[in-house]
Design an enzyme around this catalytic site. Sequence first.
Site, mmCIF file in Angstrom:
data_model
loop_
_atom_site.group_PDB
_atom_site.id
_atom_site.type_symbol
_atom_site.label_atom_id
_atom_site.label_comp_id
_atom_site.label_asym_id
_atom_site.label_seq_id
_atom_site.Cartn_x
_atom_site.Cartn_y
_atom_site.Cartn_z
ATOM 1 N N LYS A 131 6.118 0.278 -7.756
ATOM 2 C CA LYS A 131 4.867 1.033 -7.867
ATOM 3 C C LYS A 131 5.089 2.526 -7.673
ATOM 4 O O LYS A 131 4.432 3.338 -8.320
ATOM 5 C CB LYS A 131 3.833 0.522 -6.853
ATOM 6 C CG LYS A 131 3.207 -0.802 -7.270
ATOM 7 C CD LYS A 131 1.920 -1.095 -6.549
ATOM 8 C CE LYS A 131 1.293 -2.382 -7.069
ATOM 9 N NZ LYS A 131 0.205 -2.891 -6.260
ATOM 10 N N LYS B 247 5.458 -9.693 -15.431
ATOM 11 C CA LYS B 247 4.249 -10.471 -15.128
ATOM 12 C C LYS B 247 2.995 -9.787 -15.685
ATOM 13 O O LYS B 247 2.932 -8.565 -15.786
ATOM 14 C CB LYS B 247 4.114 -10.722 -13.631
ATOM 15 C CG LYS B 247 3.603 -9.543 -12.838
ATOM 16 C CD LYS B 247 3.190 -9.971 -11.433
ATOM 17 C CE LYS B 247 2.531 -8.824 -10.699
ATOM 18 N NZ LYS B 247 1.156 -9.027 -10.307
ATOM 19 N N LYS C 299 -2.859 -6.034 -14.181
ATOM 20 C CA LYS C 299 -3.921 -5.108 -14.599
ATOM 21 C C LYS C 299 -3.400 -3.681 -14.644
ATOM 22 O O LYS C 299 -3.999 -2.824 -15.279
ATOM 23 C CB LYS C 299 -5.123 -5.198 -13.667
ATOM 24 C CG LYS C 299 -4.787 -4.768 -12.262
ATOM 25 C CD LYS C 299 -5.963 -4.819 -11.325
ATOM 26 C CE LYS C 299 -5.516 -4.573 -9.899
ATOM 27 N NZ LYS C 299 -4.764 -5.700 -9.336
HETATM 28 P P1 ADP Z 1 -1.942 -7.097 -10.532
HETATM 29 O O1 ADP Z 1 -0.463 -7.092 -10.773
HETATM 30 O O2 ADP Z 1 -2.701 -7.432 -11.740
HETATM 31 O O3 ADP Z 1 -2.391 -5.814 -9.914
HETATM 32 P P2 ADP Z 1 -2.286 -8.174 -7.917
HETATM 33 O O4 ADP Z 1 -1.028 -7.523 -7.473
HETATM 34 O O5 ADP Z 1 -3.580 -7.588 -7.489
HETATM 35 O O6 ADP Z 1 -2.252 -8.253 -9.507
HETATM 36 O O7 ADP Z 1 -2.221 -9.696 -7.527
HETATM 37 C C1 ADP Z 1 -3.282 -10.451 -6.964
HETATM 38 C C2 ADP Z 1 -2.846 -11.882 -6.754
HETATM 39 O O8 ADP Z 1 -2.623 -12.505 -8.016
HETATM 40 C C3 ADP Z 1 -1.544 -12.064 -5.980
HETATM 41 O O9 ADP Z 1 -1.620 -13.229 -5.194
HETATM 42 C C4 ADP Z 1 -0.512 -12.227 -7.046
HETATM 43 O O10 ADP Z 1 0.591 -12.954 -6.627
HETATM 44 C C5 ADP Z 1 -1.288 -12.957 -8.114
HETATM 45 N N1 ADP Z 1 -0.813 -12.548 -9.427
HETATM 46 C C6 ADP Z 1 -0.874 -11.315 -9.959
HETATM 47 N N2 ADP Z 1 -0.372 -11.285 -11.190
HETATM 48 C C7 ADP Z 1 0.044 -12.536 -11.452
HETATM 49 C C8 ADP Z 1 0.653 -13.160 -12.561
HETATM 50 N N3 ADP Z 1 0.909 -12.478 -13.668
HETATM 51 N N4 ADP Z 1 0.931 -14.459 -12.495
HETATM 52 C C9 ADP Z 1 0.630 -15.153 -11.392
HETATM 53 N N5 ADP Z 1 0.060 -14.661 -10.303
HETATM 54 C C10 ADP Z 1 -0.241 -13.351 -10.311
#
Ligand code: ADP
Length: 327
Positions: free
Chosen positions: A111, A193, A196
Amino acid sequence: MAKVLTALQPSGVLHLGNYFGAIEPAVTLQAQHDLTMFVVDYHAITVPQKPDELRRNILFATAAYLACGIDPKKTLLFQQSAVPQHAELAWILQCVARMGELERMTQFKDKAGAKAEKVSVGLFTYPVLMAADILLYDTQTVPVGADQKQHVELARDLAIRFNRDYGETFVVPEPSIRAEGARVMGLDDPTKKMSKSAASAKNYISLLDDEGAILKKVKAAVTDSGAAVRAGEGRPAMTNLLTIYSLVTRRSIKEIENDYLGKGYGDFKADLAEVITLWLKPLQAKIETYLEHEEELVKILDAGAQKARERAERRMKAVRERIGVAL
Ligand code: ADP
Ligand code: TRP
């Protein structure tokens, strides 16, 4: 009943990865476990937020949890900032954590990237706040996506170190990573992965995307070379799309592959967009209904916070005694 805890950021966007990696496993868990789940607004402010947007997003995240099936009668559901013990324990744990430990956190490295000098100190110490979140509630299991495993391991290390230095205080938590669908990958880049914070909104399917947006994004999704609708090694894009198909229809990848024998990517993608849309529609309607009743949402969060404060304060009292600040 095993004590299980998880949390989600109040982002304006929740995508399929969040749903299958975090929300659905929590909904399944609440049936048989003592589940604690909260909206981590103090984690959100580690990067700049617009206040009115943050407020809206806290309500949206709550509405989404409830719509997905989190039941406040079974699950302790609240807003992190409404329980000041989280920030208090985070400070104490910052004095237990080591710089080197936090410098190894891959999410921070990803990040902060090259601008590590300019990001907030909070972004760096974020995993310590997460450790506080976990340790306050005697958590045994933390269900998270694979990307959060390192943070839960930090919580373990901090619990073990605190217990060693000050006496038995914290339960040492275990991460639990969901095997299938634990990582939904980006539609535009199946090696990373779904997130957002990806450069393009074509990376993810939001829980609020409409039929048109879903079709556009699925059509634009990267595919592998060749033409067969098949998952497997060396086929990261199709493996991901088939995984999504399988998750929303609850059918096995094998079965779906069989349906598309002799058919091409075009047919498959059109159907994938349709099954995602059908799956999302009822969920979207429920989220909307909750958002139309804001006072209800606030009431649910307040009731949860009151219970959470009582539980958290019991643990904090012990912590203050152990470290010698309680007079
Ligand atoms: P983002 O990467 O979209 O900002 P977050 O970091 O806010 O997502 O993740 C929120 C939750 O969702 C966490 O528990 C994370 O492990 C899960 N999560 C985020 N992206 C994925 C993904 N692509 N596949 C599975 N789980 C995810
Ligand atoms: N850091 C997690 C994420 O970005 C959210 C989170 C905060 C969390 N505190 C937590 C997850 C405690 C599990 C347990 O997704």
